[in-house]
Design a protein around this motif. Structure first.
Motif, PDB file in Angstrom:
ATOM      1  N   VAL A  68       0.800  -1.162  -0.027  1.00  0.00           N
ATOM      2  CA  VAL A  68       0.078   0.093  -0.154  1.00  0.00           C
ATOM      3  C   VAL A  68       0.874   1.165   0.185  1.00  0.00           C
ATOM      4  O   VAL A  68       1.672   1.368   0.695  1.00  0.00           O
ATOM      5  CB  VAL A  68      -0.928   0.002   1.253  1.00  0.00           C
ATOM      6  CG1 VAL A  68      -1.827   1.376   1.337  1.00  0.00           C
ATOM      7  CG2 VAL A  68      -1.763  -1.244   1.437  1.00  0.00           C
ATOM      8  N   ARG A  69       0.609   2.077  -0.869  1.00  0.00           N
ATOM      9  CA  ARG A  69       1.396   3.415  -0.981  1.00  0.00           C
ATOM     10  C   ARG A  69       1.084   4.388  -0.016  1.00  0.00           C
ATOM     11  O   ARG A  69      -0.430   4.558   0.459  1.00  0.00           O
ATOM     12  CB  ARG A  69       1.162   4.183  -2.353  1.00  0.00           C
ATOM     13  CG  ARG A  69       1.786   3.733  -3.492  1.00  0.00           C
ATOM     14  CD  ARG A  69       1.666   4.795  -4.659  1.00  0.00           C
ATOM     15  NE  ARG A  69       2.326   4.216  -5.663  1.00  0.00           N
ATOM     16  CZ  ARG A  69       3.552   4.176  -6.000  1.00  0.00           C
ATOM     17  NH1 ARG A  69       4.318   4.979  -5.326  1.00  0.00           N
ATOM     18  NH2 ARG A  69       3.808   3.685  -7.415  1.00  0.00           N
ATOM     19  N   MET A  70       1.961   4.811   0.843  1.00  0.00           N
ATOM     20  CA  MET A  70       1.792   5.484   1.947  1.00  0.00           C
ATOM     21  C   MET A  70       2.538   7.060   1.709  1.00  0.00           C
ATOM     22  O   MET A  70       2.752   7.704   2.843  1.00  0.00           O
ATOM     23  CB  MET A  70       2.185   5.046   3.399  1.00  0.00           C
ATOM     24  CG  MET A  70       1.889   3.539   3.501  1.00  0.00           C
ATOM     25  SD  MET A  70       0.117   3.546   3.950  1.00  0.00           S
ATOM     26  CE  MET A  70      -0.003   3.919   5.568  1.00  0.00           C
ATOM     27  N   ASP A  71       3.051   7.372   0.551  1.00  0.00           N
ATOM     28  CA  ASP A  71       3.846   8.422   0.028  1.00  0.00           C
ATOM     29  C   ASP A  71       3.228   9.774   0.663  1.00  0.00           C
ATOM     30  O   ASP A  71       4.094  10.583   1.247  1.00  0.00           O
ATOM     31  CB  ASP A  71       4.333   8.664  -1.295  1.00  0.00           C
ATOM     32  CG  ASP A  71       4.811   7.240  -1.776  1.00  0.00           C
ATOM     33  OD1 ASP A  71       5.104   6.272  -0.927  1.00  0.00           O
ATOM     34  OD2 ASP A  71       4.889   7.158  -2.939  1.00  0.00           O
ATOM     35  N   LYS A  72       1.976   9.803   0.501  1.00  0.00           N
ATOM     36  CA  LYS A  72       1.285  11.236   0.638  1.00  0.00           C
ATOM     37  C   LYS A  72       0.621  11.362   1.909  1.00  0.00           C
ATOM     38  O   LYS A  72      -0.042  12.148   2.343  1.00  0.00           O
ATOM     39  CB  LYS A  72       0.385  11.487  -0.508  1.00  0.00           C
ATOM     40  CG  LYS A  72       1.417  11.676  -1.667  1.00  0.00           C
ATOM     41  CD  LYS A  72       0.455  11.942  -3.007  1.00  0.00           C
ATOM     42  CE  LYS A  72       1.166  12.158  -4.250  1.00  0.00           C
ATOM     43  NZ  LYS A  72       0.218  12.247  -5.700  1.00  0.00           N
ATOM     44  N   GLU A  73       0.779  10.172   2.763  1.00  0.00           N
ATOM     45  CA  GLU A  73      -0.120  10.108   3.944  1.00  0.00           C
ATOM     46  C   GLU A  73       0.746  10.269   5.093  1.00  0.00           C
ATOM     47  O   GLU A  73       1.569   9.833   5.240  1.00  0.00           O
ATOM     48  CB  GLU A  73      -0.915   8.780   4.029  1.00  0.00           C
ATOM     49  CG  GLU A  73      -1.680   8.320   2.966  1.00  0.00           C
ATOM     50  CD  GLU A  73      -3.143   9.200   3.055  1.00  0.00           C
ATOM     51  OE1 GLU A  73      -3.360   9.494   4.136  1.00  0.00           O
ATOM     52  OE2 GLU A  73      -3.558   9.589   2.088  1.00  0.00           O
ATOM     53  N   LYS A  74       0.048  11.262   6.095  1.00  0.00           N
ATOM     54  CA  LYS A  74       0.923  11.705   7.256  1.00  0.00           C
ATOM     55  C   LYS A  74       0.192  10.993   8.478  1.00  0.00           C
ATOM     56  O   LYS A  74       0.655  11.040   9.546  1.00  0.00           O
ATOM     57  CB  LYS A  74       0.576  13.343   7.463  1.00  0.00           C
ATOM     58  CG  LYS A  74       1.461  14.121   6.402  1.00  0.00           C
ATOM     59  CD  LYS A  74       1.260  15.479   6.404  1.00  0.00           C
ATOM     60  CE  LYS A  74       2.121  16.262   5.482  1.00  0.00           C
ATOM     61  NZ  LYS A  74       1.975  17.709   5.726  1.00  0.00           N
ATOM     62  N   ASP A  75      -1.200  10.552   8.222  1.00  0.00           N
ATOM     63  CA  ASP A  75      -1.711  10.249   9.476  1.00  0.00           C
ATOM     64  C   ASP A  75      -2.773   8.798   8.886  1.00  0.00           C
ATOM     65  O   ASP A  75      -3.760   8.944   8.279  1.00  0.00           O
ATOM     66  CB  ASP A  75      -2.632  11.010   9.940  1.00  0.00           C
ATOM     67  CG  ASP A  75      -3.496  10.562  11.102  1.00  0.00           C
ATOM     68  OD1 ASP A  75      -2.722   9.507  11.809  1.00  0.00           O
ATOM     69  OD2 ASP A  75      -4.641  11.053  11.553  1.00  0.00           O
ATOM     70  N   GLY A  76      -2.240   7.460   8.984  1.00  0.00           N
ATOM     71  CA  GLY A  76      -2.962   6.530   8.788  1.00  0.00           C
ATOM     72  C   GLY A  76      -2.800   5.885   7.373  1.00  0.00           C
ATOM     73  O   GLY A  76      -2.139   6.431   6.610  1.00  0.00           O
ATOM     74  N   VAL A  77      -3.814   4.968   7.240  1.00  0.00           N
ATOM     75  CA  VAL A  77      -3.745   4.310   5.720  1.00  0.00           C
ATOM     76  C   VAL A  77      -4.683   5.274   4.660  1.00  0.00           C
ATOM     77  O   VAL A  77      -5.537   5.895   5.052  1.00  0.00           O
ATOM     78  CB  VAL A  77      -4.452   2.784   5.991  1.00  0.00           C
ATOM     79  CG1 VAL A  77      -4.502   2.104   4.616  1.00  0.00           C
ATOM     80  CG2 VAL A  77      -3.706   2.030   6.942  1.00  0.00           C
ATOM     81  N   PRO A  78      -4.025   5.230   3.343  1.00  0.00           N
ATOM     82  CA  PRO A  78      -4.963   6.015   2.540  1.00  0.00           C
ATOM     83  C   PRO A  78      -6.202   5.773   2.236  1.00  0.00           C
ATOM     84  O   PRO A  78      -6.578   4.472   2.399  1.00  0.00           O
ATOM     85  CB  PRO A  78      -4.096   5.859   1.250  1.00  0.00           C
ATOM     86  CG  PRO A  78      -2.888   5.308   1.674  1.00  0.00           C
ATOM     87  CD  PRO A  78      -3.046   4.598   2.942  1.00  0.00           C
ATOM     88  N   ILE A  79      -7.157   6.439   1.963  1.00  0.00           N
ATOM     89  CA  ILE A  79      -8.582   6.325   2.152  1.00  0.00           C
ATOM     90  C   ILE A  79      -8.786   5.304   1.024  1.00  0.00           C
ATOM     91  O   ILE A  79      -9.541   4.465   0.918  1.00  0.00           O
ATOM     92  CB  ILE A  79      -9.430   7.391   2.021  1.00  0.00           C
ATOM     93  CG1 ILE A  79     -10.780   6.976   1.920  1.00  0.00           C
ATOM     94  CG2 ILE A  79      -9.123   8.199   0.766  1.00  0.00           C
ATOM     95  CD1 ILE A  79     -11.262   6.655   3.410  1.00  0.00           C
ATOM     96  N   SER A  80      -8.114   5.368  -0.203  1.00  0.00           N
ATOM     97  CA  SER A  80      -8.373   4.509  -1.272  1.00  0.00           C
ATOM     98  C   SER A  80      -8.028   3.095  -1.089  1.00  0.00           C
ATOM     99  O   SER A  80      -8.783   2.300  -1.437  1.00  0.00           O
ATOM    100  CB  SER A  80      -7.400   4.940  -2.516  1.00  0.00           C
ATOM    101  OG  SER A  80      -5.967   4.991  -2.058  1.00  0.00           O
TER     102      SER A  80
END
Length: 361
Positions: A68-80
């Motif tokens: 799972v890509r987390m590059d742009k996430e600062k808090d938790g799992v991406p909604i997608s």
């Protein structure tokens, strides 16, 4: 109409405890470590994650491991990714890719989806096949796509990114729809959604013209594009921009109007396009060898008015699939070299990975 809105399944990542909390009927339990899987090679990379072919060291089973890509996430799992997980937990069908479990890496933000492995994706096959699929083989593939879609749509789910690169095939000829990062559960009444979905070449005209109400008909337009691509051995509407995509559709099907598409002129972007005057439907000229039943099916999939577009159930009853050449059985589909593995291994060794134009958003 009148059917209840589907139950919304909520997935919460309790990261400190190392497991996902889901309703009891969909419980995954404590997550295993990704160290229990041996990565064999990289087989793909999409908007929402990198996919590896891997071996479960406990069972020796070959699986697809999607990071799972987390590059742009600062808090938790991406909604997608949360949407993909919650949807796949609900789905069990032979023609839908299976989510087996969720595993975690060394860090809290390192999450992997363990999926059923398919040896081929149709985009790689189309690029590498020495001879095109026969019409009987095309029918076999499309029927399986339609069965999976009928199951999705009956469960109030729109895929919203159908294309050949998201169709996987096992060496036993079983076709599975994959990549649910853009998929959505919908209800009645239909709620507004962003129109910026579906890869451009497969995007329905109502999306290109800015509609915010989406139905299963956008998946059916994409099925028409896939059917045409498999029959013609090349993409049907390979637009380079949204304006070009609209123009290609008009060239093929004629200029839309209120007569054939009620509400067309009220779409948000309709006034921004200067459509060419083209009064003819050119599908028959594009596929002169296709039977009347085949052309009838394609025309139903390419109806401008989404309300008149064929459903998956309509297509499954089409006489096109009941006339010669009859669809071959999945187990009689030919087997092919595993191009994805070879291509991905080579790309990794070179430090690059080429992306098929079919995969562009």
């Amino acid at each position: 109409m009148g059917e209840p809105e589907p139950e919304q399944i909520r997935l919460k990542c309790v990261r400190k405890e190392g497991f996902f909390t889901v309703p009891p009927e969909h419980r995954l339990g404590r997550c295993r470590s990704v160290k229990e899987f041996e990565k064999l090679n990289r087989i793909g990379e999409g908007t929402y994650g990198i996919v590896y072919r891997a071996r479960d060291t406990h069972t020796d089973e070959i699986v697809a491991l999607k990071k799972v890509r987390m590059d742009k996430e600062k808090d938790g799992v991406p909604i997608s990714s949360l949407r993909e997980i919650t949807l796949l937990l609900r789905l069990r069908h032979p023609n839908i890719v299976e989510l087996k479990e969720v595993v975690v890496g060394n860090h809290l933000e390192s999450i992997f989806l363990v999926m059923g492995y398919c040896e081929q994706d149709l985009a790689s096959l189309l690029e590498n096949m020495p001879t095109p699929f026969s019409e009987a083989q095309v029918k076999c593939i499309v029927l399986q796509v339609l069965r999976g879609l009928q199951y999705l749509h009956r469960n109030f789910i729109i895929h919203r990114d159908l294309k050949v690169s998201n169709l996987l095939m096992t060496d036993k000829g079983c076709v599975k729809t994959a990549d649910f990062g853009l998929a959505r559960a919908y209800g009645i009444p239909v709620k507004p959604m962003t129109p910026k979905v579906v890869t451009l070449w497969y995007r329905a005209p109502e999306l290109l013209l800015g509609t915010t109400t989406q139905t299963t008909s956008i998946d059916m337009w994409a099925v028409g594009c896939i059917l045409a691509e498999l029959l013609a051995h090349k993409p049907l509407l390979p637009g380079t921009s949204e304006i070009h995509q609209v123009d290609l559709i008009v060239q093929l099907l004629g200029t839309p109007s209120e007569n054939i598409w009620p509400g067309f002129s009220q779409l948000p972007l309709a006034s921004q396009y200067s459509l060419r005057k083209q009064p003819y439907n050119n599908l028959k000229h594009k596929f002169p060898w296709l039977s009347e039943a085949g052309l009838r099916l394609m025309n139903l999939l390419f109806m401008y008015d989404p309300k008149k577009r064929a459903t998956a159930g309509d297509c499954l009853e089409s006489s096109y699939f009941k006339e010669k050449p009859l669809p071959c059985e999945p187990e009689l589909m030919p087997t092919f070299p595993h191009h994805r593995n070879k291509r991905a291994t080579l790309a990794t060794s070179l430090g690059t990975e080429s992306q098929s134009r079919r995969c562009r958003p």
